[in-house]
Structure formats: C-alpha cells, structure tokens
Design a protein around this motif. Structure first.
Motif, PDB file in Angstrom:
ATOM      1  N   UNK A  25       0.685  -0.992  -0.332  1.00 53.36           N
ATOM      2  CA  UNK A  25       0.177  -0.017  -0.286  1.00 53.36           C
ATOM      3  C   UNK A  25       1.000   1.083  -0.205  1.00 53.36           C
ATOM      4  N   UNK A  26       0.772   2.324  -0.247  1.00 49.88           N
ATOM      5  CA  UNK A  26       0.950   3.657  -0.994  1.00 49.88           C
ATOM      6  C   UNK A  26       1.492   3.686   1.044  1.00 49.88           C
ATOM      7  N   UNK A  27       3.047   4.650   0.776  1.00 48.05           N
ATOM      8  CA  UNK A  27       2.755   5.372   1.945  1.00 48.05           C
ATOM      9  C   UNK A  27       1.941   5.968   3.237  1.00 48.05           C
ATOM     10  N   UNK A  28       2.270   6.023   4.462  1.00 50.70           N
ATOM     11  CA  UNK A  28       1.610   6.589   5.491  1.00 50.70           C
ATOM     12  C   UNK A  28       1.757   7.543   5.924  1.00 50.70           C
ATOM     13  N   UNK A  29       1.046   8.606   6.611  1.00 46.15           N
ATOM     14  CA  UNK A  29       1.524   9.989   7.405  1.00 46.15           C
ATOM     15  C   UNK A  29       2.131   9.448   7.360  1.00 46.15           C
ATOM     16  N   UNK A  30       1.929   8.547   8.957  1.00 45.80           N
ATOM     17  CA  UNK A  30       2.891   8.469  10.300  1.00 45.80           C
ATOM     18  C   UNK A  30       4.048   8.009   9.704  1.00 45.80           C
ATOM     19  N   UNK A  31       4.107   6.837   9.022  1.00 43.43           N
ATOM     20  CA  UNK A  31       5.775   6.638   8.000  1.00 43.43           C
ATOM     21  C   UNK A  31       6.766   8.104   7.487  1.00 43.43           C
ATOM     22  N   UNK A  32       5.952   8.973   7.317  1.00 44.06           N
ATOM     23  CA  UNK A  32       7.011   9.921   6.405  1.00 44.06           C
ATOM     24  C   UNK A  32       7.521  10.604   8.075  1.00 44.06           C
ATOM     25  N   UNK A  33       6.462  10.865   9.162  1.00 46.93           N
ATOM     26  CA  UNK A  33       6.154  11.479  10.128  1.00 46.93           C
ATOM     27  C   UNK A  33       7.779  10.813  10.785  1.00 46.93           C
ATOM     28  N   UNK A  34       8.090   9.902  10.772  1.00 46.21           N
ATOM     29  CA  UNK A  34       8.910   8.983  11.380  1.00 46.21           C
ATOM     30  C   UNK A  34      10.357   9.024  10.836  1.00 46.21           C
ATOM     31  N   UNK A  35      10.105   8.628   9.536  1.00 46.72           N
ATOM     32  CA  UNK A  35      11.172   8.797   8.091  1.00 46.72           C
ATOM     33  C   UNK A  35      11.718  10.333   8.488  1.00 46.72           C
ATOM     34  N   UNK A  36      11.413  10.545   8.787  1.00 50.17           N
ATOM     35  CA  UNK A  36      11.938  12.322   8.421  1.00 50.17           C
ATOM     36  C   UNK A  36      11.951  13.226  10.044  1.00 50.17           C
ATOM     37  N   UNK A  37      11.691  12.052  10.727  1.00 50.24           N
ATOM     38  CA  UNK A  37      12.204  12.668  12.343  1.00 50.24           C
ATOM     39  C   UNK A  37      13.739  11.697  12.646  1.00 50.24           C
ATOM     40  N   UNK A  38      13.987  10.614  11.958  1.00 51.42           N
ATOM     41  CA  UNK A  38      14.972  10.014  12.022  1.00 51.42           C
ATOM     42  C   UNK A  38      15.862  10.877  11.243  1.00 51.42           C
ATOM     43  N   UNK A  39      15.480  12.129  10.553  1.00 47.27           N
ATOM     44  CA  UNK A  39      16.815  12.936  10.072  1.00 47.27           C
ATOM     45  C   UNK A  39      16.994  13.818  11.178  1.00 47.27           C
ATOM     46  N   UNK A  40      16.493  14.396  12.743  1.00 43.47           N
ATOM     47  CA  UNK A  40      16.735  14.520  12.795  1.00 43.47           C
ATOM     48  C   UNK A  40      15.612  15.689  12.853  1.00 43.47           C
ATOM     49  N   UNK A  41      14.574  15.497  12.712  1.00 42.44           N
ATOM     50  CA  UNK A  41      13.643  17.576  12.323  1.00 42.44           C
ATOM     51  C   UNK A  41      12.540  16.486  13.353  1.00 42.44           C
ATOM     52  N   UNK A  42      12.028  17.577  14.130  1.00 45.20           N
ATOM     53  CA  UNK A  42      10.496  17.558  14.847  1.00 45.20           C
ATOM     54  C   UNK A  42       9.981  17.660  13.912  1.00 45.20           C
TER      55      UNK A  42
END
Length: 256
Positions: free
Chosen positions: A143-160
């Motif tokens: 299935x397509x990416x979810x908002x949770x997946x995107x948020x968690x991936x971006x957070x791992x890059x150091x962005x709150x």
C-alpha cells in the motif's frame, strides 16, 4: 578567484565563496555588513526579505546550517544566484544554459533570480504537491506510504515532526508555514529536490518525471519500449538491434 563550491559543499562553503568572490558577476558585497545593507536596499524597493549581518556571519561560519527560506531568498537576491545553488541543488551559481531551437536560453540565471527568487507557496499549493508525491511515489508490492511512515522517517533525520503535522500539510490546514528543514526532510524521503515544493518550474519537471515512472510501472517497460519502437524509422530500429541483443544476454546471465 577559486572555483565555486559544488553540490558536495555546504551552504557555509557557498556563502563564504560568494562573499570572498563578491558574486559570479565579479561585484557585490564583500563583508557581512554590506550583505545585510544591500538586502535592506533591495527590500525597500519591493518589500522583499532581508538578512542581518549576524545571520550571514553565522551561516558562513557554519553556526547556522539550515537557514529559513526567506533568508535564502534574501541571500540569493544580494548575490544574484539561484536559491537552488545555495541549497546544493545546482553546482552552478548562475543557473544553467541550454540551447532551444538553435537559440541560447539561460534559465534560472542571475538576472532572473535577482528579480523573482522563489517564495514559500501557499498552503494549498504545498498540499497539492505533497499529495501528488503520496499518490505517485509508492513502495513496490504494498500500500502507499502513510503519514506516520513519512513523519517517522523525517524525524530520524533530526527534524521535529509528527504525524499530525504531515496530515496538516496534506490538508492545507497548517497555520504556520513549514520550515525549510521539514520540507527538506520530506523531499529526501520521496527522493525529490526540495525546490519541488518551492519552485513552480521545478515542480512541473519533477511531476513530469514522476508521471513517466508511474506510466512505466502501470503499463510495463516492455510494452512502452515496443510502442516507442513502432514509431521509429527502420534505420533507427536497425541501429538499436546490437544494444537489444546485448541487454538480452545480460538479462539471461542475471537469471542464471
């Protein structure tokens, strides 16, 4: 005068180079105070963004590594470069030159950037571009990416960032404009340049490329290739035969 830093350099490298070399045109500010003063003079003409001498100092020294979009716009205006160059999206500080229909066309060059650096789009436009990425950039076999997946991936890059923040961006209901750091994190996740969100021309180009990839995925590369071959003249088809044979042999070796 040394060579301009490439995309492998940092924003500190680029700003320092611009100050040391004044700018690609060979004139302009050579100090932090001059940079701030010229940004104010330009802003007085059209109510554009400004940058302080302390901010310029902090960026060039590496103390600020993720300046806001208005700061980047102000610097781009002062030094007559593209915002894309400051962000590392382009190795050329003065834009690209291409030949169209026999004439030379300079795109995103100093004059164009000086006149109209990209501003932060409206929340509706950002939502439109972000939703397009969710629709087109999809993981294979699921299935397509979810908002949770995107948020968690971006957070791992150091962005709150949270799931609700991504949802607000997608719906166009976010009250305050997103930071450049957040847009950069989302762009990195979907593997597109951050200027996709900020520049209409880049957004169109990226959308065209993504549309082609989507068509290849839905129709199948083999069928697309066959359609293209049907429109080629006989001479061109014959020229492609050795390449097709080579690719066929390579594919068989990979399957063995």
């Amino acid at each position: 005068m040394g060579d301009a830093p490439t995309s492998r350099g940092t924003i500190a490298d680029r700003v320092s180079w611009l100050i040391e070399n004044r700018h690609p045109g060979g004139a302009g500010p050579s100090t932090y105070d001059e940079t701030a003063r010229i940004s104010r003079e330009l802003a007085a003409k059209d109510d554009g963004p400004t940058v302080s001498h302390q901010t310029v100092l902090n960026i060039s020294s590496g103390k600020i590594t993720n300046p806001g979009i208005n700061t980047l716009r102000a610097l781009a205006r002062v030094f007559q470069v593209t915002v894309g160059y400051l962000l590392g999206e382009s190795d050329s500080p003065v834009g690209e030159t291409r030949v169209t229909n026999g004439s030379v066309d300079v795109t995103a060059g100093a004059a164009a950037t000086h006149a109209s650096p990209p501003a932060m789009p409206s929340s509706e436009r950002l939502a439109e571009r972000l939703n397009h990425l969710f629709e087109v950039v999809q993981p294979k076999g699921r299935a397509p990416f979810t908002e949770v997946e995107v948020a968690e991936a971006v957070a791992r890059r150091g962005c709150d960032v949270s799931e609700s923040a991504v949802i607000a961006l997608r719906s166009g209901t976010r009250e305050d404009p997103p930071t450049l750091e957040l847009l950069q994190g989302i762009a990195d996740f979907f593997m597109v340049p951050v200027l996709y969100f900020l520049d209409a021309a880049v957004a169109r180009k990226v959308s065209d490329d993504l549309g082609l990839l989507s068509a290849l995925r839905s129709v199948g590369a083999r069928e697309v290739a066959m359609r293209a071959m049907a429109d080629l003249p006989e001479e061109a088809c014959m020229a492609l035969v050795p390449m097709i044979e080579h690719l066929g042999k390579a594919g068989k070796r990979q399957r063995m």
